[in-house]
Design a protein around this motif. Structure first.
Motif, PDB file in Angstrom:
ATOM      1  N   PRO A  23       0.810  -1.218   0.000  1.00  0.00           N
ATOM      2  CA  PRO A  23       0.000   0.000   0.000  1.00  0.00           C
ATOM      3  C   PRO A  23       0.845   1.269   0.000  1.00  0.00           C
ATOM      4  CG  PRO A  23       0.173  -0.810   2.233  1.00  0.00           C
ATOM      5  CD  PRO A  23       0.913  -1.803   1.351  1.00  0.00           C
ATOM      6  N   SER A  24       0.256   2.346  -0.495  1.00  0.00           N
ATOM      7  CA  SER A  24       0.891   3.661  -0.378  1.00  0.00           C
ATOM      8  C   SER A  24       0.838   4.118   1.075  1.00  0.00           C
ATOM      9  CB  SER A  24       0.181   4.674  -1.273  1.00  0.00           C
ATOM     10  OG  SER A  24      -1.173   4.836  -0.868  1.00  0.00           O
ATOM     11  N   GLY A  25       1.554   5.187   1.366  1.00  0.00           N
ATOM     12  CA  GLY A  25       1.650   5.666   2.741  1.00  0.00           C
ATOM     13  C   GLY A  25       0.370   6.223   3.315  1.00  0.00           C
ATOM     14  N   ASP A  26      -0.636   6.451   2.467  1.00  0.00           N
ATOM     15  CA  ASP A  26      -1.929   6.915   2.960  1.00  0.00           C
ATOM     16  C   ASP A  26      -3.048   5.912   2.688  1.00  0.00           C
ATOM     17  OD1 ASP A  26      -2.167   7.140   0.236  1.00  0.00           O
ATOM     18  OD2 ASP A  26      -2.605   9.296   0.216  1.00  0.00           O
ATOM     19  N   GLY A  27      -2.706   4.757   2.157  1.00  0.00           N
ATOM     20  CA  GLY A  27      -3.709   3.736   1.887  1.00  0.00           C
ATOM     21  C   GLY A  27      -4.602   4.022   0.702  1.00  0.00           C
ATOM     22  N   SER A  28      -4.322   5.072  -0.041  1.00  0.00           N
ATOM     23  CA  SER A  28      -5.173   5.425  -1.177  1.00  0.00           C
ATOM     24  C   SER A  28      -4.906   4.539  -2.392  1.00  0.00           C
ATOM     25  CB  SER A  28      -4.973   6.891  -1.562  1.00  0.00           C
ATOM     26  OG  SER A  28      -3.652   7.121  -2.039  1.00  0.00           O
ATOM     27  N   ARG A  29      -3.746   3.884  -2.395  1.00  0.00           N
ATOM     28  CA  ARG A  29      -3.395   3.032  -3.533  1.00  0.00           C
ATOM     29  C   ARG A  29      -2.781   1.718  -3.053  1.00  0.00           C
ATOM     30  NH1 ARG A  29      -0.185   7.243  -7.508  1.00  0.00           N
ATOM     31  NH2 ARG A  29      -1.740   8.912  -7.483  1.00  0.00           N
ATOM     32  N   ILE A  30      -2.904   0.723  -3.895  1.00  0.00           N
ATOM     33  CA  ILE A  30      -2.191  -0.539  -3.737  1.00  0.00           C
ATOM     34  C   ILE A  30      -1.419  -0.773  -5.034  1.00  0.00           C
ATOM     35  CG2 ILE A  30      -2.550  -3.030  -3.890  1.00  0.00           C
ATOM     36  CD1 ILE A  30      -2.641  -2.416  -1.075  1.00  0.00           C
ATOM     37  N   TYR A  31      -0.136  -1.095  -4.886  1.00  0.00           N
ATOM     38  CA  TYR A  31       0.677  -1.410  -6.066  1.00  0.00           C
ATOM     39  C   TYR A  31       0.923  -2.915  -6.126  1.00  0.00           C
ATOM     40  CZ  TYR A  31       1.503   3.442  -7.236  1.00  0.00           C
ATOM     41  OH  TYR A  31       1.326   4.744  -7.628  1.00  0.00           O
ATOM     42  N   VAL A  32       0.817  -3.472  -7.350  1.00  0.00           N
ATOM     43  CA  VAL A  32       0.922  -4.911  -7.565  1.00  0.00           C
ATOM     44  C   VAL A  32       1.944  -5.185  -8.677  1.00  0.00           C
ATOM     45  CG1 VAL A  32      -0.324  -7.004  -8.229  1.00  0.00           C
ATOM     46  CG2 VAL A  32      -1.490  -5.241  -6.887  1.00  0.00           C
ATOM     47  N   GLY A  33       2.894  -6.075  -8.405  1.00  0.00           N
ATOM     48  CA  GLY A  33       3.839  -6.488  -9.426  1.00  0.00           C
ATOM     49  C   GLY A  33       3.258  -7.611 -10.265  1.00  0.00           C
ATOM     50  N   LEU A  34       3.321  -7.476 -11.583  1.00  0.00           N
ATOM     51  CA  LEU A  34       2.789  -8.487 -12.499  1.00  0.00           C
ATOM     52  C   LEU A  34       3.956  -9.291 -13.056  1.00  0.00           C
ATOM     53  CD1 LEU A  34       0.134  -6.279 -14.332  1.00  0.00           C
ATOM     54  CD2 LEU A  34      -0.120  -7.655 -12.258  1.00  0.00           C
ATOM     55  N   GLU A  35       4.142 -10.475 -12.504  1.00  0.00           N
ATOM     56  CA  GLU A  35       5.343 -11.273 -12.759  1.00  0.00           C
ATOM     57  C   GLU A  35       5.501 -11.665 -14.217  1.00  0.00           C
ATOM     58  OE1 GLU A  35       7.399 -15.381 -11.016  1.00  0.00           O
ATOM     59  OE2 GLU A  35       5.605 -14.538 -10.079  1.00  0.00           O
ATOM     60  N   ASN A  36       4.417 -12.014 -14.887  1.00  0.00           N
ATOM     61  CA  ASN A  36       4.517 -12.432 -16.285  1.00  0.00           C
ATOM     62  C   ASN A  36       4.139 -11.322 -17.265  1.00  0.00           C
ATOM     63  OD1 ASN A  36       5.488 -14.942 -15.740  1.00  0.00           O
ATOM     64  ND2 ASN A  36       3.836 -16.077 -16.714  1.00  0.00           N
ATOM     65  N   ALA A  37       4.056 -10.093 -16.779  1.00  0.00           N
ATOM     66  CA  ALA A  37       3.762  -8.961 -17.654  1.00  0.00           C
ATOM     67  C   ALA A  37       4.828  -7.884 -17.598  1.00  0.00           C
ATOM     68  CB  ALA A  37       2.402  -8.355 -17.307  1.00  0.00           C
ATOM     69  N   ASP A  38       5.844  -8.061 -16.713  1.00  0.00           N
ATOM     70  CA  ASP A  38       6.884  -7.043 -16.551  1.00  0.00           C
ATOM     71  C   ASP A  38       6.264  -5.670 -16.326  1.00  0.00           C
ATOM     72  OD1 ASP A  38       8.572  -9.091 -17.045  1.00  0.00           O
ATOM     73  OD2 ASP A  38       9.323  -8.364 -18.963  1.00  0.00           O
ATOM     74  N   ALA A  39       5.326  -5.609 -15.388  1.00  0.00           N
ATOM     75  CA  ALA A  39       4.603  -4.361 -15.171  1.00  0.00           C
ATOM     76  C   ALA A  39       4.210  -4.218 -13.703  1.00  0.00           C
ATOM     77  CB  ALA A  39       3.353  -4.309 -16.051  1.00  0.00           C
ATOM     78  N   LEU A  40       3.883  -2.985 -13.361  1.00  0.00           N
ATOM     79  CA  LEU A  40       3.410  -2.623 -12.032  1.00  0.00           C
ATOM     80  C   LEU A  40       2.015  -2.032 -12.196  1.00  0.00           C
ATOM     81  CD1 LEU A  40       4.619  -2.465  -9.089  1.00  0.00           C
ATOM     82  CD2 LEU A  40       5.228  -0.103  -9.631  1.00  0.00           C
ATOM     83  N   ALA A  41       1.028  -2.611 -11.523  1.00  0.00           N
ATOM     84  CA  ALA A  41      -0.337  -2.093 -11.592  1.00  0.00           C
ATOM     85  C   ALA A  41      -0.631  -1.247 -10.356  1.00  0.00           C
ATOM     86  CB  ALA A  41      -1.341  -3.244 -11.681  1.00  0.00           C
ATOM     87  N   ALA A  42      -1.201  -0.061 -10.575  1.00  0.00           N
ATOM     88  CA  ALA A  42      -1.609   0.815  -9.479  1.00  0.00           C
ATOM     89  C   ALA A  42      -3.126   0.754  -9.340  1.00  0.00           C
ATOM     90  CB  ALA A  42      -1.162   2.253  -9.746  1.00  0.00           C
ATOM     91  N   ILE A  43      -3.600   0.473  -8.119  1.00  0.00           N
ATOM     92  CA  ILE A  43      -5.031   0.324  -7.855  1.00  0.00           C
ATOM     93  C   ILE A  43      -5.490   1.432  -6.910  1.00  0.00           C
ATOM     94  CG2 ILE A  43      -6.780  -1.160  -6.786  1.00  0.00           C
ATOM     95  CD1 ILE A  43      -5.027  -3.554  -7.565  1.00  0.00           C
ATOM     96  N   ASP A  44      -6.578   2.096  -7.253  1.00  0.00           N
ATOM     97  CA  ASP A  44      -7.232   3.054  -6.368  1.00  0.00           C
ATOM     98  C   ASP A  44      -8.051   2.254  -5.353  1.00  0.00           C
ATOM     99  OD1 ASP A  44      -9.351   4.740  -5.263  1.00  0.00           O
ATOM    100  OD2 ASP A  44      -8.799   6.222  -6.762  1.00  0.00           O
ATOM    101  N   THR A  45      -7.742   2.373  -4.061  1.00  0.00           N
ATOM    102  CA  THR A  45      -8.405   1.530  -3.070  1.00  0.00           C
ATOM    103  C   THR A  45      -9.834   1.959  -2.759  1.00  0.00           C
ATOM    104  OG1 THR A  45      -7.536   2.813  -1.198  1.00  0.00           O
ATOM    105  CG2 THR A  45      -6.200   0.959  -1.978  1.00  0.00           C
ATOM    106  N   MET A  46     -10.227   3.161  -3.124  1.00  0.00           N
ATOM    107  CA  MET A  46     -11.616   3.585  -2.903  1.00  0.00           C
ATOM    108  C   MET A  46     -12.545   3.021  -3.968  1.00  0.00           C
ATOM    109  SD  MET A  46     -11.777   5.253  -0.084  1.00  0.00           S
ATOM    110  CE  MET A  46     -13.327   6.157  -0.148  1.00  0.00           C
ATOM    111  N   THR A  47     -12.034   2.859  -5.181  1.00  0.00           N
ATOM    112  CA  THR A  47     -12.850   2.328  -6.274  1.00  0.00           C
ATOM    113  C   THR A  47     -12.477   0.890  -6.637  1.00  0.00           C
ATOM    114  OG1 THR A  47     -11.333   3.123  -7.996  1.00  0.00           O
ATOM    115  CG2 THR A  47     -13.060   4.649  -7.238  1.00  0.00           C
ATOM    116  N   ASN A  48     -11.293   0.447  -6.163  1.00  0.00           N
ATOM    117  CA  ASN A  48     -10.746  -0.870  -6.526  1.00  0.00           C
ATOM    118  C   ASN A  48     -10.677  -1.055  -8.043  1.00  0.00           C
ATOM    119  OD1 ASN A  48     -10.033  -1.986  -3.996  1.00  0.00           O
ATOM    120  ND2 ASN A  48     -12.195  -2.391  -3.556  1.00  0.00           N
ATOM    121  N   GLN A  49     -10.218   0.011  -8.703  1.00  0.00           N
ATOM    122  CA  GLN A  49      -9.987   0.002 -10.134  1.00  0.00           C
ATOM    123  C   GLN A  49      -8.497   0.251 -10.409  1.00  0.00           C
ATOM    124  OE1 GLN A  49     -12.496  -0.487 -12.540  1.00  0.00           O
ATOM    125  NE2 GLN A  49     -13.752  -0.977 -10.749  1.00  0.00           N
TER     126      GLN A  49
END
Length: 482
Positions: A307-333
Motif C-alpha cells: 500500500p501507499s503511505g496513505d492507503g489510497s493506492r495498492i501497487y501490484v507487481g505483475l510477474e509475467n507482464a513485466d509491469a506494475l499495476a496501481a489500484i485506487d483503493t476507494m474504487t478498486n480500479q
C-alpha cells in the motif's frame, strides 16, 4: 504546473508529518501512525528476478524512473568470476525509510541500498536461498528468512553483520512484525507451521498450524489484531489472531497460485489485498468480517503487493507482464500500468524515500529487460490455461509458465511439438509436478522465442503441455494459442 503540484504535495506531506496527525496508519506501521500523502518524494520499488534489477517508480506520475542494476542477465551471470547478484527477489525497508534491503536467492545475499542515492552501501551474505528480509520496527535488527535452511539470520542494522540465528522449521518463507515490535511472525514454505517469535529475546512463543506447507508471504494488520498469510500450493489465505493464543480466525479459498497479501486502510475500513497468480486478479477482503468485496483483474501473474503511505493506492507487481499495476483503493480500479523489469517479485512502497532532489542518481535505463514476448496455452477445460512469458536475455530467453487447470499432484512436461495440434514428435523442455490446486510455475531457458515464433514453417515448433515424464509422454492437454 508540475512544479506547483510538487510543491503543494510536499507541503501537505510536511504539515501532516509535523503535526503527527493519525489518520489511518498503513502496513507495516501501526494504526496510530500518521498517513503520508502520495508525493514525488515517495518511491515504489520492485525486485525483478530475471533482469536482476530493482525498478524505481514515481507514484505521482506512475512512471518508471529507472532501475538499480544488481546483476547481469544470462549468460553473463554463469561465469565463476561473476560478482553481481542473481535472482533478485525479496524486499524490505527500514523504519526511517532510508534503506532498502533486497534479497537475491541465487547468490545468498542481502543488498542494502540507500534510497536517496540508489547506491548499494553494503552486501551481506547469508545461508542457502534466502527469501525475504525485513527490519524490526525499532530499526535495530534485520531478520532474513533463510528458506534453503532452517533458521532466521538476524543482522545488526548498523553494521549489517550477522549477530545470531533463530532456529525454526526448515524452509522459513517470510517474516513480518507486529506493529508494536513485540512479535515476529515467520511462516514456512516447507512445513505447515508459522512460528511466533519474541523480538526481545528471539525465543519461539507460539505456533500457528498452516493448512499446507507452502507459505510464501505474510502480513500484519496495523491495529495489531490479525496476521494474514498465503498458501501458494493449495490456493488459500489464512487469518490468525496476532496475540496469544494465536488462534485461527479464518481460512479462505482464494484461488490457484495465491501469492502475496497486504493490508490497506481507508475511509471505508481495513482491507486485505491478495494476489491470485493463476487467475490474474487481486481479491479484496474486509478484515472485520472476512467478506470479499472486490475482484480486480490486473494482468498476468500478479505477485508482490504493497500500500501507499496513505492507503489510497495498492501497487501490484505483475510477474509475467513485466509491469506494475496501481489500484485506487476507494474504487478498486486499476488506474495505471507501469512497464518495469523482468518477473517482479516483492514490492515495497516507501514514503518519503527521497526527501530532497529528484532521486535520479545512479539509475539506469531498463534496456533489454523491457523486451518480453507473451504466449498462451489452453486446454479443453475452461479453467485449463497457461500464461507464458519469454524474458529476453540477449540471444536466449528465460521461459516462465504460470500453469493452471491441470490434475492435482500429477507429473507433466512442457514440450515443443512439431504441429499446432500437438501431434508429431515432442521435445521436452521442462518436467514438473502440479500442486494440490492443479497449478505450477514452470521455467526453462533457451532460444525459445526464435523457435515458437519462427516465420519458417519447417523450423517452427509449438509449446504444449503433456501428462507424464520425459521418458513417457502422454497426449497434449494444453496447446499454444496461435
Amino acid at each position: 504546473m508540475k512544479s506547483i503540484l510538487f510543491a503543494s504535495t510536499f507541503l501537505a506531506t510536511t504539515i501532516v508529518a509535523g503535526m503527527a496527525i493519525a489518520l489511518a496508519g498503513q502496513a507495516p506501521g501501526a494504526v496510530d501512525a500518521p498517513d503520508i500523502p502520495v508525493s514525488h518524494h515517495d518511491r515504489v520499488y520492485a525486485a525483478e528476478q530475471f533482469s536482476n534489477t530493482v525498478s524505481v517508480t514515481d507514484p505521482v506520475s506512475n512512471a518508471l524512473l529507472g532501475v538499480i542494476r544488481l546483476g547481469d542477465p544470462q549468460p553473463g551471470n554463469l561465469s565463476p568470476l561473476y560478482r553481481g547478484q542473481v535472482l533478485v527477489h525479496g524486499m524490505g525497508f527500514s523504519p526511517d525509510h532510508k534503506t532498502l534491503a533486497v534479497v537475491s536467492i541465487g547468490t545468498n545475499s542481502v543488498s542494502f541500498i540507500d534510497t536517496a542515492t540508489n547506491t548499494v552501501k553494503h552486501v551481506t551474505y547469508v545461508g542457502r536461498a534466502p527469501h525475504e528480509a525485513f527490519f524490526t520496527p525499532d530499526g535495530k535488527e534485520v531478520w532474513v528468512t533463510v528458506r534453503g535452511e532452517d533458521y532466521i539470520a538476524v543482522l545488526d542494522a548498523q553494521t549489517y553483520g550477522e549477530k545470531l540465528r533463530i532456529k525454526v522449521p526448515a524452509g522459513p518463507g517470510m517474516q513480518i512484525f507486529s506493529p508494536d515490535g513485540k512479535y515476529g511472525y515467520v511462516c514456512s514454505s516447507f512445513n505447515p507451521e508459522t512460528d511466533v517469535i519474541s523480538v526481545a529475546d528471539h525465543q519461539i512463543v507460539g505456533k500457528m498450524k498452516q493448512d499446507s506447507p507452502f507459505c510464501p508471504n505474510i502480513a500484519a494488520t496495523p491495529d495489531g489484531k490479525q496476521v494474514w498469510l498465503t498458501l501458494k500450493d493449495v490456493g488459500r489465505t489464512m487469518v490468525f489472531e496476532a496475540k496469544p493464543p494465536f488462534a485461527m480466525l479464518k481460512s479462505l479459498d482464494t484461488g490457484p497460485i495465491t501469492n502475496h497479501v497486504n493490508i490497506a486502510r481507508n475511509a471505508k475500513g481495513t482491507f486485505a489485498y491478495v494476489t491470485i497468480g493463476g487467475l490474474n486478479e487481486v481479491k479484496v477482503f474486509r478484515t472485520d468480517d472476512f467478506s470479499q468485496v472486490a475482484t480486480i483483474p490486473v494482468g498476468k501473474l500478479p505477485h508482490g503487493v504493497w500500500p501507499s503511505g496513505d492507503g489510497s493506492r495498492i501497487y501490484v507487481g505483475l510477474e509475467n507482464a513485466d509491469a506494475l499495476a496501481a489500484i485506487d483503493t476507494m474504487t478498486n480500479q486499476v488506474i495505471a500500468s507501469i512497464p518495469i523489469g523482468q518477473a517482479p517479485q516483492a514490492i515495497a512502497y516507501v514514503p518519503n524515500a527521497v526527501p530532497e532532489g529528484d532521486g535520479m542518481q545512479n539509475l539506469q535505463p531498463l534496456g533489454v529487460a523491457g523486451t518480453t514476448a507473451h504466449l498462451t496455452l489452453r486446454g479443453d477445460k475452461e479453467a485449463s490455461s497457461t500464461s507464458v512469458s519469454l524474458f529476453d536475455q540477449g540471444l536466449l530467453q528465460v521461459l516462465q509458465a504460470a500453469v493452471t487447470g491441470l490434475e492435482p499432484k500429477q507429473p507433466y512436461v512442457l514440450a515443443l511439438a512439431d504441429q499446432p495440434d500437438g501431434k508429431g514428435a515432442l521435445q521436452p523442455l521442462s518436467a514438473f509436478m502440479t500442486n494440490p490446486a492443479g497449478a505450477a510455475i514452470v521455467n526453462a531457458v533457451g532460444p525459445i522465442r526464435q523457435i515458437v515464433q519462427s516465420t519458417h514453417q519447417d523450423e517452427r515448433r509449438y509449446l504444449v503441455i503433456v501428462p507424464g515424464t520425459p521418458a513417457k509422454l502422454g497426449t497434449p492437454v494444453q496447446m499454444q494459442v496461435l
